[in-house]
Write a protein that holds these residues in place. Structure first.
Motif, PDB file in Angstrom:
ATOM      1  N   LEU A 104     -13.366  -0.534   8.013  1.00 24.70           N
ATOM      2  CA  LEU A 104     -13.324  -0.204   8.946  1.00 24.70           C
ATOM      3  C   LEU A 104     -11.292  -0.630   9.604  1.00 24.70           C
ATOM      4  CD1 LEU A 104     -13.593   1.722  11.147  1.00 24.70           C
ATOM      5  CD2 LEU A 104     -14.237  -0.211  13.134  1.00 24.70           C
ATOM      6  N   LEU A 105     -11.244  -1.511   9.730  1.00 27.90           N
ATOM      7  CA  LEU A 105      -9.749  -1.633  10.038  1.00 27.90           C
ATOM      8  C   LEU A 105      -8.744  -1.999   8.981  1.00 27.90           C
ATOM      9  CD1 LEU A 105     -10.940  -5.412  11.201  1.00 27.90           C
ATOM     10  CD2 LEU A 105     -10.308  -3.353  12.579  1.00 27.90           C
ATOM     11  N   HIS A 106      -9.363  -2.353   7.660  1.00 33.25           N
ATOM     12  CA  HIS A 106      -8.299  -1.741   6.721  1.00 33.25           C
ATOM     13  C   HIS A 106      -7.966  -0.203   7.058  1.00 33.25           C
ATOM     14  CE1 HIS A 106      -8.776  -5.487   4.598  1.00 33.25           C
ATOM     15  NE2 HIS A 106      -8.847  -5.494   6.092  1.00 33.25           N
ATOM     16  N   ARG A 107      -8.999   1.235   7.160  1.00 34.76           N
ATOM     17  CA  ARG A 107      -8.741   2.019   7.324  1.00 34.76           C
ATOM     18  C   ARG A 107      -7.920   2.152   8.414  1.00 34.76           C
ATOM     19  NH1 ARG A 107     -11.364   7.168   9.277  1.00 34.76           N
ATOM     20  NH2 ARG A 107     -12.608   5.798  10.530  1.00 34.76           N
ATOM     21  N   LEU A 108      -7.690   2.000  10.002  1.00 34.33           N
ATOM     22  CA  LEU A 108      -6.818   1.965  10.554  1.00 34.33           C
ATOM     23  C   LEU A 108      -5.786   2.017  10.653  1.00 34.33           C
ATOM     24  CD1 LEU A 108      -9.520   0.594  13.536  1.00 34.33           C
ATOM     25  CD2 LEU A 108      -9.289   3.579  12.830  1.00 34.33           C
ATOM     26  N   ARG A 109      -5.310   0.265   9.981  1.00 38.75           N
ATOM     27  CA  ARG A 109      -4.132   0.103   9.662  1.00 38.75           C
ATOM     28  C   ARG A 109      -2.945   1.337   8.177  1.00 38.75           C
ATOM     29  NH1 ARG A 109      -3.448  -4.868   5.737  1.00 38.75           N
ATOM     30  NH2 ARG A 109      -4.968  -3.558   4.892  1.00 38.75           N
ATOM     31  N   ARG A 110      -3.890   1.813   7.424  1.00 38.99           N
ATOM     32  CA  ARG A 110      -3.581   2.315   6.706  1.00 38.99           C
ATOM     33  C   ARG A 110      -3.043   4.061   7.625  1.00 38.99           C
ATOM     34  NH1 ARG A 110      -6.063   6.321   3.386  1.00 38.99           N
ATOM     35  NH2 ARG A 110      -8.173   6.133   4.503  1.00 38.99           N
ATOM     36  N   LEU A 111      -4.132   4.151   7.759  1.00 35.73           N
ATOM     37  CA  LEU A 111      -4.239   5.661   9.493  1.00 35.73           C
ATOM     38  C   LEU A 111      -2.611   5.347  10.704  1.00 35.73           C
ATOM     39  CD1 LEU A 111      -7.351   7.312  10.208  1.00 35.73           C
ATOM     40  CD2 LEU A 111      -5.705   8.131   7.811  1.00 35.73           C
ATOM     41  N   GLY A 112      -2.058   3.973  10.236  1.00 33.41           N
ATOM     42  CA  GLY A 112      -0.740   3.110  10.788  1.00 33.41           C
ATOM     43  C   GLY A 112      -1.573   3.419  12.675  1.00 33.41           C
ATOM     44  N   ARG A 157       1.238   2.239  -5.860  1.00 33.34           N
ATOM     45  CA  ARG A 157       1.739   1.589  -5.022  1.00 33.34           C
ATOM     46  C   ARG A 157       0.152   1.323  -3.931  1.00 33.34           C
ATOM     47  NH1 ARG A 157       3.012   0.560   0.252  1.00 33.34           N
ATOM     48  NH2 ARG A 157       4.888  -0.010   0.676  1.00 33.34           N
ATOM     49  N   ASP A 158      -0.003  -0.094  -3.317  1.00 32.38           N
ATOM     50  CA  ASP A 158      -1.294  -0.351  -2.634  1.00 32.38           C
ATOM     51  C   ASP A 158      -0.485  -0.192  -1.667  1.00 32.38           C
ATOM     52  OD1 ASP A 158      -3.281  -1.505  -0.571  1.00 32.38           O
ATOM     53  OD2 ASP A 158      -2.485  -3.450  -1.208  1.00 32.38           O
ATOM     54  N   PRO A 159      -1.312   1.196  -1.030  1.00 33.73           N
ATOM     55  CA  PRO A 159      -0.431   1.601   0.499  1.00 33.73           C
ATOM     56  C   PRO A 159      -0.732   1.029   2.149  1.00 33.73           C
ATOM     57  CG  PRO A 159      -2.512   2.595   0.146  1.00 33.73           C
ATOM     58  CD  PRO A 159      -2.335   1.836  -0.934  1.00 33.73           C
ATOM     59  N   SER A 160      -1.415  -0.101   1.781  1.00 37.12           N
ATOM     60  CA  SER A 160      -1.885  -0.799   2.478  1.00 37.12           C
ATOM     61  C   SER A 160      -0.369  -2.067   3.053  1.00 37.12           C
ATOM     62  CB  SER A 160      -3.131  -1.370   2.970  1.00 37.12           C
ATOM     63  OG  SER A 160      -2.645  -2.814   1.314  1.00 37.12           O
ATOM     64  N   GLN A 161       0.970  -1.967   1.602  1.00 35.09           N
ATOM     65  CA  GLN A 161       1.275  -3.057   1.707  1.00 35.09           C
ATOM     66  C   GLN A 161       2.414  -2.482   2.762  1.00 35.09           C
ATOM     67  OE1 GLN A 161       1.906  -5.701  -1.068  1.00 35.09           O
ATOM     68  NE2 GLN A 161       0.496  -5.273  -0.386  1.00 35.09           N
TER      69      GLN A 161
END
Lengths: 119, 446
Positions: A52-60, B339-343
Motif C-alpha cells: 500500500l505504501l509503495h502504491r502511494l509512492r508510485r502515485l506521488g 524501468r522500475d517506476p518507483s525509482q
C-alpha cells in the motif's frame, strides 16, 4: 467487533494518509498508530501495509527516504506530498458524505428496527 | 540472541526468494520485523516466542508476495511463479501449442503466396493482406493462452473481419498511393487488435497497456534475432545447394515468406515463456541505444538548423524522418516499460529527455517543411498520412518532454508520464485505422 475485510481495504488509504499528514513516519510506527487510533479493532496483516505504501509512492502521494534511526536501525521514512494532501482532502469529503448519509438514515425515522425486523 | 539472528536470516531468505519482493523491500520488512520483536520482548515475551508472533503478524509469504506483485506488476512480469495463485504455468504443452499456431500461419501464408503467384507476379494483393493472414493467428494464440471468454473472442475476430472486407472491397486504382499506405498501416492497426486478447480484454487497465508495450518491444528483439538467424541459414543454404546444381533461389522463395510468418508466433511464444532471457538483455539494449540515438538526434537537429531544410526535403527524407520519430518514441516507450517506476530520476531519464527534445525540434522542422509543401502543392494521400503522423508524434513528444522535465525537477511523478503514454496509445491505433479506412475513399482510391 470484527470489521469487514473490504471496509478495512477501503479505509486503508485515507487512514495511512491521515497518519502521514500528522508527520513523517515509517512502516512499523504507522501500523502502531493505526492500532492506537482504532483501539486495536482495526487489524490487518502487517506485511500488507508495504504494498500500500509503495502504491502511494508510485502515485506521488508520499515521498520516501532511507535514514538511520536514533537506535541505529535503517528505516524507510514516508512523508506526505502535496498530491497526497489533495487526495486526502478528496477522500475526506467522500467519507464525510458517506458517514452523514448513513447516520441520517439510521438516526432518521426510526426505520432501522423496522428494516432489521423485515430482513 | 544468536538464535534470533539465525531465524531472521532464514525468514529473510524465504521472503527474498520470490522475485516480487526485491532487496530494498526485504530490508524494509526486516526492519519492521525487528521493531515488532523488540516491542514484544519488551512486553515480556521470550525471543523465540516473539519471532513466532512477529512472523505470523507479517502474514503468509504467498499472500505477501502476491500483494507485492499486484503493486509492482513490472516485477510480476519477470516471473509469474506465484505459488497458490490462480494460474500455474504448464511448460510441457505450451511449446506444442505455439508450434501448431506457427505452422498454421506458415501454411496459410504459403497457400496465399502460391495463389498470388509471388514473386513471379507483382502482387500488391498479397502484401495488402499479409498482416491479415498472420496476425489473426497471433490473436488466436493469445485468446487460447489467456482462456478468453467467447464473447471476447468474437470481439477480437470482428475487427479482423471488418478489415478483410474493407481492404479487399475497396476498388484501388492502378499504382494507387492509398494502397501503399494501407500496406504500411494495416499491420499497425491489427497489432493493436492483438492487444485486446493479449490483455485478456482488460483494455482500460494502464498496467496491462504497459505490459503490452513491453511485450511489443521484447517481441521485436526476438523477431530481429530470429530474422538474423534465418538470414544466415538462407545464405548457407544457397551456398551449399548452388554447387549441387539446385536452384537455391526457388528454395528461398518457398521458405522465406512462410518462415517470416511463423516467426511472428514463435517470437511471441519466446517472449511469453523465456522471459528471463530477454529481461537481462532489454534494459542493456535501451541503455546502449538511447544515448546513441540522443547524440544522433542532436547532430541531426543542429545540421538541419544550420543548413535549412527546404531544398533537402524530398519525399524519401520525410519518410525517413517519420521512421526516426517512430523509433525514438518506441525507444522511449520501451525504456519506460522496462524501468522500475518507483525509482527516482536518474541519468538515463535525463538522456531520454535530451533525445525527446531533439526529436521534438526535428519534428517541428519537418512539420514546417511539410506544411509549406502542402501549401504549395495541396494535399495528397501520402502528405496527409505523413502530416497526421507528425502531428500525433508532436503532441506526444511535447507531452513527454513536459512531463519528464517536471519529473526530473521533482515536481511530478514518473507515474504521470507513464499514464500519459498509455492514455495516448489508442490515438495511434485510431489514426492508423483512419488511414486504412477513410483516406482511400477520401482520395478516390488513388
Amino acid at each position: 467487533m470484527h470489521i469487514d475485510k473490504d471496509l478495512v481495504a477501503a479505509l486503508a488509504t485515507p487512514l495511512v494518509l491521515t497518519i502521514l499528514a500528522e508527520g513523517e513516519s515509517y512502516g512499523y510506527a504507522i501500523l502502531k498508530r493505526v492500532r492506537e487510533l482504532s483501539d486495536g479493532e482495526l487489524e490487518w496483516t502487517d506485511g500488507m501495509l508495504y504494498p500500500l505504501l509503495h502504491r502511494l509512492r508510485r502515485l506521488g502521494y508520499v515521498t520516501t527516504e532511507w535514514r538511520t534511526s536514533p537506535e541505529g536501525r535503517r528505516r524507510r521514512y514516508y512523508a506526505i506530498a502535496d498530491d497526497g494532501r489533495a487526495a486526502l482532502a478528496e477522500q475526506q469529503r467522500q467519507w464525510v458524505t458517506v458517514a452523514r448519509a448513513l447516520r441520517d438514515v439510521w438516526e432518521g425515522d426510526d426505520l432501522l428496527p423496522f428494516a432489521l425486523a423485515r430482513g | 540472541m544468536e538464535r534470533l539472528e539465525l531465524e531472521i536470516a532464514e525468514w529473510r531468505g524465504f521472503v527474498g526468494q520470490g522475485s516480487t519482493v526485491n532487496g530494498r523491500d526485504v530490508e524494509e520488512l526486516e526492519a519492521h520485523l525487528r521493531d515488532q520483536i523488540a516491542d514484544l520482548v519488551a512486553a515480556g515475551l521470550a525471543a523465540d516466542e516473539a519471532i513466532l508472533v512477529a512472523v505470523k503478524r507479517m502474514g503468509g509469504l504467498d499472500e505477501l508476495s502476491r500483494e507485492f506483485a499486484r503493486e509492482h506488476s513490472g516485477r510480476l512480469w519477470k516471473q509469474i511463479v506465484l505459488s497458490g495463485g490462480d494460474e500455474q504455468p504448464q511448460p510441457d504443452s505450451r511449446w506444442v501449442e505455439a508450434l501448431v499456431f506457427a505452422v498454421a500461419t506458415a501454411i496459410t501464408v504459403q497457400v496465399a503466396r502460391l495463389t498470388a503467384g509471388f514473386p513471379s507476379d507483382e502482387s500488391l494483393w498479397l502484401f495488402r493482406n499479409l498482416s491479415l493472414l498472420v496476425l489473426p493467428f497471433l490473436a488466436g494464440y493469445f485468446a487460447r493462452r489467456r482462456g478468453l471468454a467467447s464473447r471476447r473472442c468474437l470481439l477480437t475476430a470482428a475487427p479482423f473481419a471488418i478489415a478483410a472486407f474493407v481492404i479487399n472491397l475497396y476498388p484501388y486504382g492502378d499504382q494507387a498511393s492509398t494502397e501503399l499506405l494501407v500496406i504500411t498501416h494495416m499491420p499497425v492497426v491489427l497489432w493493436f487488435v492483438v492487444a485486446y486478447p493479449y490483455m485478456n480484454g482488460v483494455v482500460r487497465s494502464y498496467e496491462r497497456r504497459m505490459d503490452f508495450v513491453r511485450f511489443t518491444g521484447e517481441w521485436f528483439i526476438y523477431y530481429v534475432l530470429i530474422a538474423l538467424g534465418g538470414g544466415v541459414l538462407m545464405g548457407l543454404t544457397a551456398g551449399i545447394l548452388e554447387p549441387a546444381g539446385i536452384d537455391a533461389e526457388r528454395v528461398i522463395e518457398w521458405v522465406v515468406l512462410p518462415g517470416a510468418a511463423g516467426g511472428v508466433i514463435v517470437a511471441a511464444w519466446l517472449v511469453e515463456s523465456k522471459q528471463r532471457v530477454v529481461e537481462n538483455m532489454a534494459p542493456v539494449l535501451t541503455m546502449v541505444f538511447t544515448p546513441l540515438f540522443a547524440v544522433m538526434l542532436i547532430i541531426a537537429a543542429l545540421v538541419y538548423a544550420f543548413t535549412g531544410l527546404r531544398g533537402a526535403f524530398d519525399r524519401e527524407l520525410l519518410s525517413v524522418f517519420d521512421l526516426l520519430m517512430v523509433v525514438v518514441l518506441g525507444l522511449v516507450l520501451y525504456g519506460m516499460s522496462a524501468r522500475d517506476p518507483s525509482q527516482g530520476p536518474g541519468w538515463m531519464d535525463r538522456i531520454q529527455l535530451v533525445a525527446v527534445v531533439s526529436a521534438l525540434v526535428l519534428d517541428l522542422m519537418v512539420l514546417g517543411a511539410m506544411l509549406a509543401r502542402i501549401g504549395e502543392l495541396g494535399f495528397t494521400p501520402n502528405r496527409t498520412a505523413a502530416l497526421g503522423l507528425n502531428l500525433l508524434l508532436l503532441v506526444n513528444l511535447a507531452g513527454t518532454a513536459w512531463l519528464s522535465a517536471r519529473f526530473l525537477t521533482g515536481r511530478s511523478t514518473f507515474h504521470r508520464l507513464e499514464r500519459w503514454q498509455t492514455t495516448y496509445l489508442p490515438v495511434f491505433a485510431l489514426w492508423a485505422a483512419t488511414v486504412v479506412v477513410i483516406l482511400p475513399p477520401l482520395f478516390g482510391f488513388n
